[in-house]
Structure formats: structure tokens, C-alpha cells
Design a protein around this motif. Structure first.
Motif, PDB file in Angstrom:
ATOM      1  N   GLY A   1      -8.916   7.413   8.130  1.00 59.51           N
ATOM      2  CA  GLY A   1      -8.801   6.001   7.763  1.00 59.51           C
ATOM      3  C   GLY A   1      -9.911   5.163   8.370  1.00 59.51           C
ATOM      4  N   ALA A   2     -10.223   5.443   9.642  1.00 66.22           N
ATOM      5  CA  ALA A   2     -11.282   4.691  10.329  1.00 66.22           C
ATOM      6  C   ALA A   2     -12.657   5.013   9.749  1.00 66.22           C
ATOM      7  N   VAL A   3     -12.906   6.280   9.470  1.00 64.57           N
ATOM      8  CA  VAL A   3     -14.206   6.694   8.912  1.00 64.57           C
ATOM      9  C   VAL A   3     -14.395   6.116   7.510  1.00 64.57           C
TER      10      VAL A   3
ATOM     11  N   GLU B   1       0.833  -1.213   0.000  1.00 70.77           N
ATOM     12  CA  GLU B   1       0.000   0.000   0.000  1.00 70.77           C
ATOM     13  C   GLU B   1       0.863   1.257   0.000  1.00 70.77           C
ATOM     14  N   LEU B   2       1.965   1.202   0.738  1.00 65.82           N
ATOM     15  CA  LEU B   2       2.866   2.353   0.791  1.00 65.82           C
ATOM     16  C   LEU B   2       3.510   2.606  -0.571  1.00 65.82           C
ATOM     17  N   ASP B   3       3.832   1.530  -1.287  1.00 67.07           N
ATOM     18  CA  ASP B   3       4.353   1.665  -2.648  1.00 67.07           C
ATOM     19  C   ASP B   3       3.341   2.383  -3.541  1.00 67.07           C
ATOM     20  N   ALA B   4       2.063   2.036  -3.360  1.00 70.59           N
ATOM     21  CA  ALA B   4       1.012   2.667  -4.159  1.00 70.59           C
ATOM     22  C   ALA B   4       0.878   4.151  -3.806  1.00 70.59           C
ATOM     23  N   VAL B   5       1.021   4.465  -2.519  1.00 73.82           N
ATOM     24  CA  VAL B   5       0.976   5.867  -2.077  1.00 73.82           C
ATOM     25  C   VAL B   5       2.130   6.652  -2.707  1.00 73.82           C
TER      26      VAL B   5
ATOM     27  N   GLY C   1      12.071  11.131   4.456  1.00 72.37           N
ATOM     28  CA  GLY C   1      11.023  11.169   5.476  1.00 72.37           C
ATOM     29  C   GLY C   1      10.420   9.791   5.693  1.00 72.37           C
ATOM     30  N   LYS C   2       9.898   9.571   6.869  1.00 73.29           N
ATOM     31  CA  LYS C   2       9.414   8.233   7.233  1.00 73.29           C
ATOM     32  C   LYS C   2       8.019   7.923   6.707  1.00 73.29           C
ATOM     33  N   ARG C   3       7.320   8.923   6.144  1.00 70.20           N
ATOM     34  CA  ARG C   3       5.938   8.725   5.688  1.00 70.20           C
ATOM     35  C   ARG C   3       5.043   8.292   6.853  1.00 70.20           C
ATOM     36  N   LEU C   4       5.330   8.800   8.035  1.00 64.62           N
ATOM     37  CA  LEU C   4       4.599   8.359   9.222  1.00 64.62           C
ATOM     38  C   LEU C   4       3.116   8.684   9.132  1.00 64.62           C
ATOM     39  N   ARG C   5       2.789   9.885   8.727  1.00 65.66           N
ATOM     40  CA  ARG C   5       1.381  10.298   8.705  1.00 65.66           C
ATOM     41  C   ARG C   5       0.562   9.499   7.688  1.00 65.66           C
ATOM     42  N   PRO C   6       1.036   9.326   6.446  1.00 61.82           N
ATOM     43  CA  PRO C   6       0.253   8.471   5.548  1.00 61.82           C
ATOM     44  C   PRO C   6       0.166   7.027   6.022  1.00 61.82           C
ATOM     45  N   MET C   7       1.216   6.532   6.677  1.00 61.32           N
ATOM     46  CA  MET C   7       1.135   5.162   7.202  1.00 61.32           C
ATOM     47  C   MET C   7       0.071   5.047   8.286  1.00 61.32           C
ATOM     48  N   LEU C   8      -0.143   6.106   9.054  1.00 59.60           N
ATOM     49  CA  LEU C   8      -1.200   6.078  10.071  1.00 59.60           C
ATOM     50  C   LEU C   8      -2.573   5.951   9.427  1.00 59.60           C
TER      51      LEU C   8
ATOM     52  N   ARG D   1      -6.841  -0.273   7.565  1.00 57.72           N
ATOM     53  CA  ARG D   1      -6.710  -1.733   7.599  1.00 57.72           C
ATOM     54  C   ARG D   1      -7.174  -2.300   8.944  1.00 57.72           C
ATOM     55  N   LEU D   2      -6.830  -1.627  10.040  1.00 58.05           N
ATOM     56  CA  LEU D   2      -7.278  -2.078  11.364  1.00 58.05           C
ATOM     57  C   LEU D   2      -8.800  -2.187  11.426  1.00 58.05           C
ATOM     58  N   CYS D   3      -9.468  -1.303  10.697  1.00 60.76           N
ATOM     59  CA  CYS D   3     -10.930  -1.271  10.724  1.00 60.76           C
ATOM     60  C   CYS D   3     -11.560  -2.076   9.589  1.00 60.76           C
ATOM     61  N   GLY D   4     -10.744  -2.884   8.903  1.00 61.48           N
ATOM     62  CA  GLY D   4     -11.272  -3.824   7.923  1.00 61.48           C
ATOM     63  C   GLY D   4     -11.562  -3.260   6.552  1.00 61.48           C
ATOM     64  N   TYR D   5     -10.981  -2.124   6.209  1.00 60.59           N
ATOM     65  CA  TYR D   5     -11.241  -1.524   4.893  1.00 60.59           C
ATOM     66  C   TYR D   5     -10.638  -2.380   3.776  1.00 60.59           C
ATOM     67  N   GLU D   6     -11.417  -2.586   2.715  1.00 58.28           N
ATOM     68  CA  GLU D   6     -10.953  -3.434   1.614  1.00 58.28           C
ATOM     69  C   GLU D   6     -10.933  -2.702   0.275  1.00 58.28           C
TER      70      GLU D   6
END
Length: 331
Positions: free
Chosen positions: A189-191, A19-23, A51-58, A64-69
Motif C-alpha cells: 500500500g505504501a509503495v 473502499e472496503l465495499d469496492a474490495v 472474517g474481518k478483512r484485516l489484511r486487505p484493510m491494512l 491512504r496514510l501515504c496519500g494515495y489517490e
């Protein structure tokens, strides 16, 4: 930091690598400009600077934690990174910074005008991306965060010369400049995933507390850190007259001579050789650095506690470790 065999942000990148590659691919696609080649030049200097890309990874992790597909979390993650990069470009102009992530800033390599205008372009790109999912609530979250970030920066600018600035105002500033985008990243992400409201709230609270712990640690490292590791010049906040938490707490305990010192160096900006050393000795005398460290740890604890309502998973554990890691730099 020795407690982490693998740094949590590296573990997060590993868990989200496809997913990060796609971002990253989407970011590169959207930072291209057909008519203004300076835009990708300036943007690439910062975005490709390690940069670590921390914010997009969050954002990716929360979805993903909330089951998004679906696939629109990629757009939201890129949105978050563009907002972040735009604010960095603007901040470096405002702060007259010369170094970021161990490299010369864009305003130093090009000019202030280019940094401001390219930052504006990235904000526009961010808004183009955030409408793609067609989710009005997500749009409201990210648009609101953008306004809060700008508000926090203006507030920081206006209180920078006021030595009577309170801890509550400081918290409002760092919520704006850092925590707002962390919490918007996790909340959106959760919403997007249609998560239950208690899970959305938990991830929003996690992002907020993580961002506050992160910024408190960063402010503390400005006085304690190693410029080779932080990518910042030690004492930049002092030279830029920023009233961060250690200074606010030292001022609260200052005697007449110390208060006069803070009013001269921070309030009026009349700094001279040796003032940074004097500031450090005052901060040590009042244990302002230790108390700031304690506060950063408390916010880290709050971030980890917020995750407990979520189902157990590898990603949840990595996010919990991340909250510990951002303050482990202070040991």
C-alpha cells in the motif's frame, strides 16, 4: 478489551467503508467461475464466513496514510485477501482441521481435493489482480510474500516433530505463516502510494510486528482461549503436534520426565486421554504462558513504535489501537 469502546478493526472498517465495499465487490466478481461452480461455492463458504478483512484493510489504510489517490489499492487489497483465503484452504487440509471461524471447514464439507484445487485457483486470481497496477516493486513484494508463506508452512511441517526446535525457528515459521502477509499488505500500500522510503519501512515494520504479536497471541489462546470466541478447538495445536512458543519454552526448562512427555506426545505423536491437561500443568509450572504473553506485548509495542514517524491522523491512531487490541485478548 474493555478499553476499546469500538474494536479497532471495526473502526478501521468504518473509516475505509467505501473502499472496503469496492474490495468486497471485486472479490465476489473474481471468485466466480463460468465452468466450475464448486469454486464460488467453496470460496464463498470461507470468504463470507464473517472474517474481518484485516489484511486487505491494512493495504487500504497504508495507501491512504501515504496519500494515495488512485484506485489500484482496491486490486491489491483483494489480492491480499485471496492469498490469505488460499492459504487457509490449504492449511485446513494439511492440519486436518474440522472447524474455522466457528464453522465446519471446506475440506470437511466437500473434500481435500476441492480445498486444494480451489486454493490454487485463488492464488492464480491473486496473481492476475496484483499485476493490474503495473508496479513491478509491488508485484515483487506480493509474489515474495506468497513464496515466504509457503516456505513457512513447509518449515512448520518439518519441525513439528522435532522437540529441539528453537525460538529462532519458531519466529521464522510465524513470520512466514502470518507476519509476511501483514507486512506485504502494508508495504505494498505504501509503495503503491509512492511514499518516502522511511515511511515505507515504517509501515513494513509495523505489519511485521503486528503479525508476530497476532500469531503469538493466537498460539497462546490455543491453550487459554474459549472455543466459542476463538472459533478453534482448545488444544488443537497440541493435538496437531505444533511446536508453538509456550511449548518450546517449556521444553527448554524441562526435567527428564517432562522431556520424555514432550517427546512422546509431540515428537512421536503418541497421545492419550489426559495428555492435554498434563501439558497445561507443565506450561503453568514453567510460566511458559506468561512469558509468551510478555513477548506478544513486546511485539505489539514495537508495532506501535514503528508508526510514530508517520504524520498524525485518525488512521494512524486506529492502526496503533489495533496493535494494542490483538494482545488485549490475553488479559
Amino acid at each position: 478489551m474493555d478499553q476499546f469502546a469500538t474494536k479497532p478493526h471495526d473502526a478501521l472498517a468504518g473509516a475505509l467503508h467505501s473502499e472496503l465495499d469496492a474490495v468486497n465487490a471485486l472479490i465476489r466478481e473474481k471468485m466466480v467461475s463460468q465452468h466450475a461452480p464448486r469454486i464460488p461455492e467453496v470460496t464463498a463458504h470461507l470468504i463470507e464466513a464473517g472474517g474481518k478483512r484485516l489484511r486487505p484493510m491494512l493495504t487500504l489504510a497504508a495507501a491512504r496514510l501515504c496519500g494515495y489517490e488512485g484506485g489500484f489499492h482496491i486490486h491489491l487489497a483483494a489480492t491480499v485477501e485471496f492469498i490469505h483465503t488460499a492459504t487457509l484452504l490449504h492449511d485446513d487440509v494439511v492440519d486436518e482441521s474440522e472447524q474455522r471461524r466457528g464453522r465446519p471447514t471446506a475440506n470437511l464439507l466437500w473434500d481435500n481435493q476441492s480445498s486444494v484445487l480451489v486454493g490454487d485457483y485463488l492464488f492464480a486470481r491473486a496473481f492476475q489482480l496484483m499485476v493490474e497496477p503495473g508496479n513491478l516493486r509491488v508485484l515483487k513484494i506480493l509474489a515474495g510474500a506468497s513464496a515466504t508463506i509457503a516456505e513457512g508452512e513447509v518449515l512448520q511441517l518439518t519441525v513439528a516433530q522435532d522437540v529441539s526446535t528453537s525460538e529462532d525457528t519458531y519466529l521464522q515459521v510465524i513470520r512466514g505463516k502470518t507476519a509476511a502477509l501483514f507486512s506485504a499488505a502494508t508495504e505494498s500500500g505504501a509503495v503503491l502510494a509512492g511514499a518516502p522510503e522511511d515511511h515505507v519501512r515504517a509501515l513494513t515494520e509495523y505489519g511485521d510486528a503486528l503479525g508476530i504479536a497476532f500469531q503469538m497471541a493466537d498460539d497462546l489462546l490455543d491453550y487459554l482461549g474459549d472455543s466459542g470466541q476463538t472459533g478453534k478447538n482448545i488444544g488443537d495445536d497440541f493435538r496437531e503436534r505444533k511446536l508453538t512458543l509456550p511449548v518450546i519454552r517449556a521444553i527448554a526448562k524441562a526435567d527428564e520426565a517432562e522431556r520424555s512427555f514432550w517427546e512422546r506426545t509431540i515428537g512421536r505423536g503418541r497421545q492419550q486421554d489426559g495428555d492435554l491437561d498434563t501439558a497445561l500443568s507443565i506450561l503453568a509450572r514453567h510460566k511458559a504462558l506468561e512469558s509468551t504473553r510478555d513477548s506478544a506485548y513486546a511485539w505489539s509495542d514495537k508495532a506501535r513504535a514503528a508508526l510514530e514517524i508517520l504524520p498524525e491522523s485518525e488512521l494512524r491512531d486506529i492502526l496503533s489501537d489495533l496493535a494494542s487490541y490483538v494482545v488485549s485478548r490475553l488479559k
